[in-house]
Design an enzyme around this catalytic site. Structure first.
Site, PDB file in Angstrom:
ATOM      1  CG  ASP A 142      -4.087   5.429   6.437  1.00 15.25           C
ATOM      2  OD1 ASP A 142      -2.975   5.393   6.621  1.00 15.25           O
ATOM      3  OD2 ASP A 142      -5.241   5.088   5.576  1.00 15.25           O
ATOM      4  CB  SER A 158      -0.396  -0.112   1.343  1.00 14.48           C
ATOM      5  OG  SER A 158      -0.260   0.037   2.092  1.00 14.48           O
ATOM      6  CG  HIS A 166      -1.127   4.201   4.180  1.00 18.08           C
ATOM      7  ND1 HIS A 166      -2.057   3.591   4.943  1.00 18.08           N
ATOM      8  CD2 HIS A 166      -0.256   3.023   3.764  1.00 18.08           C
ATOM      9  CE1 HIS A 166      -2.143   1.635   4.198  1.00 18.08           C
ATOM     10  NE2 HIS A 166      -1.062   2.404   3.980  1.00 18.08           N
TER      11      HIS A 166
END
Length: 401
Positions: free
Chosen positions: A367, A77, A370
């Site tokens: 978040d 991610s 990240h």
């Protein structure tokens, strides 16, 4: 911050759940509750039949010829730019407020409020933003400047991240690379394809999910099978073999990204009960050891493989420089996520625009896991030239190309 819906307030109540020991943290049934909340939030778009998001226009790259023919990206991610939009998974960033500060001001599948590191590097190389492999139509013109194979929740090990649903593991991504390079050979001719691949840059950023969704959760009792240093050696050895596979496919220029300080992410600050934003040392120590093993692995490959130009970029060093010198970089907080719930915003991933702060540029973390666009830009500048602090060994990307 804007008012939060009753459903989101229910999630906030979970932040008061107690954690009195490491074993309780590992086995407390928080995840099923969170999963239930996620399932209740509509539209979650969690099926593979979801329509593709709009095409992402690319800002004009630097004038003149590109510094490399193409940029190919593998990972999780940290560099996913839309692969998981096409998969049945909870690890998706295809809904607001993700992408609100991106060039299109719409979510694209990037796990950030804006650009990710490889976007900034593409512009440095004079290349367009790289599109996801699963979003390609199969035309050579779509892939000639690079492809992004990264998949959120993917790990070095196949099982890592499986709790979130479908993902493309590192081994599967390597196979996708092989398929792409075979198509190049058929379309361009063998000699031209080898020349393109050998001069292109390959960027690999993976490994965090092997800890977040596997080792730290003690999935399959992995902690009884491997001590931390043994697990790190397993991961480094696995990556080494995959890099050899890329080398055998004529790949020569590779950036291997190390792990950021996972123990400083809002999620673990919340889960481990950090009082004033202090990082979780027991997690960070494992990350430091992993990065050391990866750095040494890259050193070995550069000596074993003729013509290889592989560099290791220590995201831990670069991130700690940002966290330690936040005022220099203009950040107001290094602990709180811009978008989240619970203490530090670390309870659950960003689900609703109402959960986000007004100005992400003042936050290091977007978040629970990240970084923000602002932090990504600084890290990219370090990968490129070590502008703020030395991260890459034995060379920066600018020196490589």
């Amino acid at each position: 911050m804007a008012p939060i819906s009753p459903l989101s307030l229910f999630v906030l109540l979970l932040s008061s759940l107690p954690y009195s020991s490491f074993q309780e943290r590992q086995h407390l049934a928080v995840d099923p509750l969170i999963d239930a909340v996620i399932s209740a939030v509509e539209p979650i778009n969690a099926g593979p039949e979801s329509p593709p998001l709009q095409a992402v226009p690319t800002p004009s790259p630097s004038p003149g010829s590109p510094l490399a023919p193409a940029l190919f990206v593998l990972g999780d991610s940290t560099v996913d730019c839309g692969t998981n939009n096409y998969l049945g998974t909870l690890a998706r960033a295809d809904r607001p407020p993700y992408g609100r500060d991106f060039d299109t001001h719409h979510p694209t599948g990037r796990f950030s409020n804006g650009r990710i590191i490889v976007d900034y590097l593409a512009l440095r190389l004079g290349l367009p933003f790289v599109a996801p492999f699963l979003g390609q139509g199969g035309e050579i013109e779509e892939m000639i400047h690079g492809v992004n194979y990264a998949s959120a929740a993917a790990g070095i090990l196949f099982l890592s991240g499986s709790d979130l649903g479908q993902h493309i593991s590192l081994t599967q991504q390597i196979q996708q690379v092989t398929d792409t390079l075979e198509q190049f050979a058929l379309s361009l001719g063998e000699e031209a394809a080898v020349d393109l691949v050998s001069r292109s840059v390959f960027y690999v950023s993976i490994g965090s999910n092997d800890f977040i969704h596997y080792y730290l959760r003690n999935t399959s009792s992995v902690q009884s099978l491997y001590l931390p240093w043994e697990f790190n050696q397993l991961l480094a050895t696995t990556v080494k073999e995959e890099l050899k596979n890329l080398y055998n496919a004529n790949v020569r220029k590779v950036v291997v990204m190390g792990l950021a300080p996972i123990g400083c992410t809002p999620h673990y600050l919340w889960q481990y009960g950090s009082e004033n934003g202090e990082c979780v040392d027991e997690i960070n120590n494992v990350v430091i050891e992993f990065n050391y093993a990866m750095k040494y692995m890259v050193y070995e490959l550069n000596h074993e493989l003729p013509g290889a130009m592989i560099t290791f970029c220590d995201a831990f060093e670069g991130s700690m420089d940002i966290l330690t010198n936040r005022q220099r970089y203009g950040f107001e907080t290094t602990a709180d996520a811009c978008c989240g719930l619970g203490k530090y915003g670390g309870l659950i991933m960003c689900l609703l625009p109402e959960m986000a702060c007004s100005d992400a540029s003042t936050h290091v973390w977007w978040d629970e896991f990240h970084p923000t666009d602002a932090a990504n830009r600084i890290l990219a500048e370090n990968v490129w030239s070590g502008e703020h602090t030395t991260m890459c060994y034995p060379m920066h990307l600018r020196d490589m190309i």
